[in-house]
Write a protein that holds these residues in place. Structure first.
Motif, mmCIF file in Angstrom:
data_model
loop_
_atom_site.group_PDB
_atom_site.id
_atom_site.type_symbol
_atom_site.label_atom_id
_atom_site.label_comp_id
_atom_site.label_asym_id
_atom_site.label_seq_id
_atom_site.Cartn_x
_atom_site.Cartn_y
_atom_site.Cartn_z
ATOM 1 N N UNK A 76 -3.732 -8.581 -11.457
ATOM 2 C CA UNK A 76 -2.862 -7.871 -10.530
ATOM 3 C C UNK A 76 -2.760 -6.404 -10.988
ATOM 4 N N UNK A 77 -2.957 -5.468 -10.049
ATOM 5 C CA UNK A 77 -3.031 -4.052 -10.399
ATOM 6 C C UNK A 77 -2.062 -3.230 -9.547
ATOM 7 N N UNK A 78 -1.800 -2.007 -10.027
ATOM 8 C CA UNK A 78 -1.003 -1.072 -9.234
ATOM 9 C C UNK A 78 -1.681 0.296 -9.264
ATOM 10 N N UNK A 79 -1.745 0.924 -8.092
ATOM 11 C CA UNK A 79 -2.436 2.209 -7.917
ATOM 12 C C UNK A 79 -1.408 3.283 -7.586
ATOM 13 N N UNK A 217 4.331 -4.530 3.764
ATOM 14 C CA UNK A 217 2.962 -4.412 3.254
ATOM 15 C C UNK A 217 3.020 -3.525 2.018
ATOM 16 N N UNK A 218 2.801 -4.114 0.855
ATOM 17 C CA UNK A 218 2.929 -3.350 -0.395
ATOM 18 C C UNK A 218 1.569 -2.960 -0.975
ATOM 19 N N UNK A 219 0.512 -3.329 -0.318
ATOM 20 C CA UNK A 219 -0.822 -2.892 -0.706
ATOM 21 C C UNK A 219 -1.645 -2.747 0.555
ATOM 22 N N UNK A 220 -1.637 -1.554 1.157
ATOM 23 C CA UNK A 220 -2.271 -1.408 2.456
ATOM 24 C C UNK A 220 -3.221 -0.235 2.534
ATOM 25 N N UNK A 314 -4.102 -5.238 -5.272
ATOM 26 C CA UNK A 314 -3.751 -3.885 -5.709
ATOM 27 C C UNK A 314 -2.515 -3.447 -4.930
ATOM 28 N N UNK A 315 -1.428 -3.197 -5.643
ATOM 29 C CA UNK A 315 -0.217 -2.650 -5.036
ATOM 30 C C UNK A 315 -0.327 -1.131 -5.033
#
Length: 494
Positions: A76-79, A217-220, A314-315
């Motif tokens: 799980x990733x965050x950008x 939508x937290x990863x769009x 990806x968030x």
């Protein structure tokens, strides 16, 4: 750039191409530009917030992808910091060499001037349904959700997100951006400022004493996020506007719980309901003004009924910081274009450029340049800019200048204000204007009464129309001299 008939930018901009369909394809394009950096092992408790704050103030800093976050599910990733460098031009589909003012102009010419919509299209399934989490398995804390600022009241999963709601009376879909806080593993809190379309929907459900269905939508898709951030017309679905920008319908799946449309290729989506009168304390949260403007307050609670996500999701994180920063950068591009369009639609002629300055969060300081045609032209342009839909929310100052001023250059704008305006004669004021509880200048007493209004200053910094030809000449080289100077001595600046 001021002449619609022979503008080379307008011709070149028609070659625009959006090179991605979703966040993953966007990341591939950013990597080609050399603007993507991966960071492993950063903590959600401190590291991600610190690194993000550092890069967001530099428009040439890279996009960051945080992976292998301790305590979160592997993969799980965050950008963060998506809108900067050359990638901001790529995101909107225009040539990489365009300046920010040219980029805003191209956005206006090719997208906003003649706003086209293409209805979203339902499909049976999509990558977002690769993982479906319901019931006791719901735990939003497993995802890499940071504590963004030192004094935040909790972790905010909704910063680079957008909420999808439906009007209970008129049945139109709205897509808007609102901050979303994690209360616990299966509940969230979110803040919607008064007057925003999502807030209007929320208030209608509250009045009907009915639960409000919500999709977050937290990863769009970054383009969809930018559309959701912008002041689009009431009653028009932003999914359809994004389709119009791309020239093809946004493919959506139907939410298994709410029935709302969900982008089929989204990275991660949260679905649930807000029950009437179900509220919990939300905040504080460091906001786009650079302050903790709304403190702690009771806000609606979203009961999570389902989480959908792609494999290794990806968030997208886009936390506000003290401006100028990332949010101000992308809002400046889109809001400047919208304000210029709306001034023209109100019948004001010869508006040559508009810039919503980053230092004011792309809201509190507007620069407007005009080619003066008559007495009162500058005041007319300034008042319309202050009160049109895209300019009205949380504004403070509007400076109107002649068309020899680059309004995107803060030094040029302030120079014109200082040398072409008189404090007594050149400033008009508007009172009781639409603002927000996030405005740090509104007193606690006013906020307690629900009075979230402020005032505006309209500054006429144009040469006085009736003696403009007698105004002292500007001490600047001619464009031809400036060009020859750069060709001959430009090496001195490198």
């Amino acid at each position: 750039m001021n002449d619609d008939t022979g503008n080379p930018l307008r011709t070149a901009a028609k070659q625009h191409r959006i090179a991605y369909e979703d966040l993953r394809e966007w990341m591939v394009e950013v990597e080609k530009l050399g603007e993507l950096r991966s960071i492993k092992g950063a903590s959600w408790q401190e590291d991600i917030g610190m690194a993000t704050e550092l890069v967001q103030h530099d428009e040439n800093a890279p996009c960051l992808v945080f992976d292998e976050v301790p305590g979160c599910t592997k993969g799980f990733r965050i950008l963060t910091n998506f809108f900067g460098g050359k990638r901001k031009n790529m995101t909107l589909g225009f040539p990489l060499e365009y300046s920010k003012l040219e980029l805003s102009q191209a956005f206006l010419d090719n997208y906003m001037q003649d706003l086209k919509t293409i209805p979203h299209e339902f499909v049976e399934t999509g990558p977002v349904f690769e993982n479906v989490i319901t019931g006791d398995d719901i735990d939003v804390t497993r995802f890499p959700v940071p504590l963004w600022h030192d004094q935040d009241g909790g972790r905010y999963i909704g910063t680079g997100s957008y909420n999808i709601t439906i009007d209970p009376d008129e049945k139109w879909i709205n897509v808007g951006t609102y901050r979303v806080m994690v209360h616990d593993k299966n509940t969230l809190g979110f803040y919607m400022s008064p007057g925003k379309h999502g807030r209007i929907h929320r208030d209608k459900y509250q009045a009907r004493n009915e639960p409000m269905p919500v999709v977050i939508v937290v990863g769009g898709d970054p383009l969809q996020f930018l559309v959701a951030c912008s002041e689009m017309p009431y009653g028009v679905c932003e999914l359809d506007i994004a389709g119009g920008l791309r020239g093809k319908a946004v493919k959506v799946v139907r939410g298994k719980v709410t029935g709302l449309p969900i982008p089929a290729n989204a990275e991660m989506v949260i679905e649930g309901f807000v029950q009437p009168n179900n509220r919990r304390l939300e905040g504080p949260f460091g906001e786009w003004t650079g302050y903790y403007g709304s403190d702690i307050r009771e806000e609606p609670v979203l009961d999570i009924k389902a989480i959908y996500h792609r494999n290794d999701p990806v968030i997208m994180g886009c936390p506000p910081q003290r401006p100028p920063e990332e949010q101000a950068r992308y809002r400046a591009i889109t809001r400047s274009a919208l304000i210029r369009k709306q001034i023209g639609n109100a019948g004001v002629p010869d508006v040559t450029s508009v810039w919503a300055h980053e230092v004011g969060g792309a809201r509190m300081l507007l620069g407007v340049s005009i080619k003066q045609r008559y007495s009162g032209h500058a005041k007319q342009a300034g008042h319309v800019a202050a009160m049109c839909h895209a300019g009205a929310y949380a504004g403070k100052y509007v400076i109107v200048v002649d068309d020899d001023i680059d309004v995107s250059n803060l030094e040029d704008l302030i120079w014109a204000m200082l040398t072409r305006s008189d404090p007594v004669e050149s400033i008009d004021f508007i009172t009781n204007a639409w603002s927000t509880p996030l405005d740090p200048c509104i007193s606690p007493e006013k906020k307690d009464k629900g009075d979230n209004t402020n005032s505006r200053a309209i500054i006429d910094a144009c040469r006085p129309f009736h003696w403009r030809d007698k105004y002292p000449k500007v001490n600047m080289p001619t464009p031809e001299t400036a060009r020859r100077a750069m060709e001959k001595f430009g090496y001195l600046l490198k």
